[in-house]
Write a protein that holds these residues in place. Structure first.
Motif, short mmCIF file in Angstrom:
data_model
loop_
_atom_site.label_atom_id
_atom_site.label_comp_id
_atom_site.label_asym_id
_atom_site.label_seq_id
_atom_site.Cartn_x
_atom_site.Cartn_y
_atom_site.Cartn_z
N VAL A 187 0.86 -1.19 0.00
CA VAL A 187 0.00 0.00 0.00
C VAL A 187 0.89 1.23 0.00
N ASP A 188 0.62 2.20 -0.89
CA ASP A 188 1.45 3.40 -0.88
C ASP A 188 0.82 4.49 0.00
N GLN A 193 -3.83 7.40 2.51
CA GLN A 193 -4.49 8.61 2.99
C GLN A 193 -5.88 8.77 2.37
N LYS A 194 -5.98 8.56 1.07
CA LYS A 194 -7.27 8.70 0.39
C LYS A 194 -8.28 7.65 0.88
N LEU A 195 -7.79 6.44 1.15
CA LEU A 195 -8.67 5.37 1.61
C LEU A 195 -9.30 5.72 2.96
N GLY A 201 -12.77 8.47 8.02
CA GLY A 201 -11.88 8.61 9.16
C GLY A 201 -11.85 7.36 10.02
N VAL A 202 -10.92 7.33 10.96
CA VAL A 202 -10.77 6.20 11.87
C VAL A 202 -10.76 6.73 13.30
N SER A 203 -11.56 6.12 14.15
CA SER A 203 -11.68 6.56 15.55
C SER A 203 -10.57 5.94 16.41
N SER A 231 -4.01 10.12 9.96
CA SER A 231 -3.74 8.69 10.06
C SER A 231 -2.36 8.36 9.52
N LEU A 232 -2.04 8.96 8.38
CA LEU A 232 -0.72 8.74 7.80
C LEU A 232 0.37 9.27 8.72
#
Length: 371
Positions: A187-188, A193-195, A201-203, A231-232
């Motif tokens: 995964v790049d 980031q786009k995913l 978002g992620v909690s 996240s990144l």
């Protein structure tokens, strides 16, 4: 076919009145059936065409690498015991959209490396994170330009990807572990980031503030819904938590992966085809896989095999390492402990806790900072 029971009265009226009678309106039931039939046909035709477009679009997004052809037969035995082993890399390429995260000193590198072992039955999994600063023997590899790079006794782990791409990374891992990798996934940064943004978002919850200008991260202690850039930043930060080593960052990565799994399971993708397509489109653009997974059908089959594994079913550990006696800025595997891990995975058994006791990455200042 003519319906005689309806044509007879009409003909009688024509004969009696000398004029052509008004055509009777078809019953509503028959009209409704015809509309439904044509609508169904339209859905089948348009829907089938749409699915075909989606299939070829997503298929075209995927990049595949023929690991089997590149490595040939000089590999560990393919043990058929129902388990699977997958090398997962996060690409450290700073090209294109990834350039916002700093300059690369050379070609692409693997910033994150995990060996995912899925146990027979596909209800449990173990994940072994390999610090990128680990010094390991690197086998002979074909370079990305097609030349041969000779084997070396001491190389930083992530240089294998830089020298020979996915095939060299897989070969190095198989050389380390004695375990044949069934699959490869990469995964790049930009795609990752786009995913996350597509997922909404992620909690996560942080127990202390994390500030790192280099990874664009500025979080207070407490609950957060991290967007893609945050996240990144979290999975890449080395200076926001602990002593700035890769071992602390790995703990943050492991905590984030569990939060991401929970987020994916809670997002309800199949209730929104538009959202599902958007996420699938973004995910397939971000992925490079081995050629055996490089189609939508194969990737979907693979993903379905993992859907029974939740974050609580994953045992996440760090390869037991200690400071390299020749370079205090690098680490080396504790061979006896690492050997216990590889032996357990080859036999499809749980990783023994005793193998982790002395590893410098087992307990770090980043433990418990993110959940």
């Amino acid at each position: 076919m003519t319906d005689d029971s309806r044509s007879t009265p009409t003909a009688s009226r024509r004969r009696a009145g000398g004029k052509r009678g008004r055509r009777r309106k078809p019953p509503a039931r028959r009209t409704g059936w015809r509309i439904a039939a044509w609508s169904t046909a339209a859905v089948v035709v348009l829907g089938g065409g749409g699915l075909g477009f989606v299939y070829f679009k997503l298929n075209g997004n995927l990049s595949g690498v023929d690991i089997n052809a590149a490595l040939g037969t000089d590999r560990p035995d393919n043990v058929d015991n129902g388990s699977q082993d997958i090398l997962v890399l996060g690409s450290d390429s700073r090209a294109g959209a990834n350039s916002a995260y700093g300059r690369d000193e050379g070609s692409s590198r693997s910033d994150t490396a995990m060996i995912l072992h899925v146990y027979a039955g596909h209800k449990q999994a173990s994940v072994v994170s390999i610090p990128r600063d680990t010094i390991v023997p690197r086998p002979e590899c074909k370079t990305l330009e097609g030349r041969t790079s000779p084997a070396v006794r001491r190389a930083q782990f992530n240089e294998a990807f830089s020298v020979g791409g996915p095939a060299c990374a897989v070969k190095t891992v198989e050389n380390m572990t004695g375990i044949r990798m069934d699959h490869y996934m990469e995964v790049d940064f930009a795609g990752f980031q786009k995913l996350i943004d597509k997922l909404g978002g992620v909690s996560v919850t942080t127990t202390k503030a994390i500030h790192d200008k280099q990874s664009h991260l500025d979080l207070s202690a407490g609950k957060h819904v991290l967007n893609g850039e945050q996240s990144l930043g979290l999975v890449r930060t080395r200076h926001g938590v602990g002593d700035g080593s890769d071992l602390g960052r790995i703990k943050l990565q492991q905590a984030f992966v569990k939060a991401l799994i929970d987020q994916v399971k809670s997002v309800g993708l199949f209730t929104s085809p538009t959202k599902l397509y958007g996420i699938a489109d973004t995910a397939t653009k971000a992925l490079t896989t081995d050629s055996e997974l490089a189609s939508v059908n194969k990737l979907l089959t693979f993903a379905n095999g993992l859907k029974g594994i939740g974050s609580g079913d994953m045992h996440m550990v760090t390869l037991p390492v200690t400071t390299d006696p020749r370079d205090p800025n690098r680490v080396v595997p504790i061979q006896s402990a690492a050997g216990q891990i590889w032996q357990a995975l080859r036999a499809d058994r749980p990783i023994p806790e005793s193998a982790l006791a002395d590893g410098e990455g087992t307990r770090t200042e980043a433990d418990g900072v993110v959940s």
